[in-house]
Design a protein around this motif. Sequence first.
Motif, short mmCIF file in Angstrom:
data_model
loop_
_atom_site.label_atom_id
_atom_site.label_comp_id
_atom_site.label_asym_id
_atom_site.label_seq_id
_atom_site.Cartn_x
_atom_site.Cartn_y
_atom_site.Cartn_z
N ILE A 104 0.85 -1.19 0.00
CA ILE A 104 0.00 0.00 0.00
C ILE A 104 0.89 1.25 0.00
N ALA A 105 0.29 2.38 -0.38
CA ALA A 105 0.95 3.68 -0.31
C ALA A 105 0.14 4.59 0.60
N CYS A 106 0.83 5.28 1.52
CA CYS A 106 0.19 6.21 2.45
C CYS A 106 0.91 7.55 2.40
N LEU A 150 -3.15 11.63 -3.21
CA LEU A 150 -2.35 11.81 -2.00
C LEU A 150 -1.48 13.05 -2.06
N ARG A 151 -1.61 13.81 -3.12
CA ARG A 151 -0.83 15.03 -3.26
C ARG A 151 -1.25 16.04 -2.19
N LEU A 156 4.21 15.73 -3.53
CA LEU A 156 3.63 14.40 -3.39
C LEU A 156 4.67 13.56 -2.67
N ALA A 157 4.37 13.14 -1.43
CA ALA A 157 5.31 12.36 -0.63
C ALA A 157 4.56 11.18 -0.03
N VAL A 158 5.02 9.97 -0.33
CA VAL A 158 4.29 8.77 0.10
C VAL A 158 5.26 7.75 0.70
N ALA A 159 4.70 6.94 1.58
CA ALA A 159 5.40 5.77 2.12
C ALA A 159 4.88 4.53 1.41
#
Length: 288
Positions: A104-106, A150-151, A156-159
Amino acid sequence: MLAAAVFGAVGGRAGAGAASPSRQGWWKVGLPTAGVGIGGLGNLKDPQAADVPDGGLLVQGGQSVSQPAAYAAMGFDLGTATVSGPVRLVPAPTTASVPGSKLIACPLNDPSFKPADGGAIADAPPYTCSSAVSATVDSSGAYVFDVAGLRRGDSLAVAILPSLPTDRVVFARPSADVLPVNESPAAADAGAASPTPDTGASSIGDGALPLPSTDTGPLGGVGGASSVPSVGDQTPPSAAAATPSALPAAQPATATHPSSTSYVPWVVVALLGVAGVLWTGAGAGEQP
């Protein structure tokens, strides 16, 4: 490894391009990879990260989503560009990745973080998974994350996280086109060549500069030769100031030239003189 954002035209579409991460890294439970060493074997590699290539990323399941054994993060500085496609991460070959891993991306709580390769998880950027995005796997085996939603602002920074304890994926270094973007119309216009200001004299028609119109009537200044006086007809300011604004009213002829009736008294006197002379001469002739 820090990679600069890269934008380029792709597919022949104006404004279309792609971006690579401005920041990226991965962190794990246990000692940082750089600190692993036994005695004089300071270069001994951590078995957990032995198959991670240079610039690659490791995602590995732990007790829960909030307590992974290892996870990765990526940050993109987008500016005015818009996200036009998903992030696409390719697993590295010849690694101990687990087929069928569910990732997943958060969104990260803060888009700014210090890049790391196998850093301590205590130093990893925090994230919130209330709006998590599940990855899909395409026909080539790449993991695809639809992260446009998620921007946050210009970033735009994701885990990238595991969702099960058995998940493990080792990704190759993200490519330069890992995130498709579209340059905004405003930025595209700003990048176009600006017109060069004309520093020479402006011209109309044959090159003569237009003269200001002196016609203040309802049609003043609208076309027509009468609205633009010629240069030769203009009166110098000094001459114009000396010229009276209006001529004096014309006077009657009698005011400047004597009338014929003004000669009558003189004619009468002359006639009387002649008559007197004749009368005197006649009286003298009758004397004996």
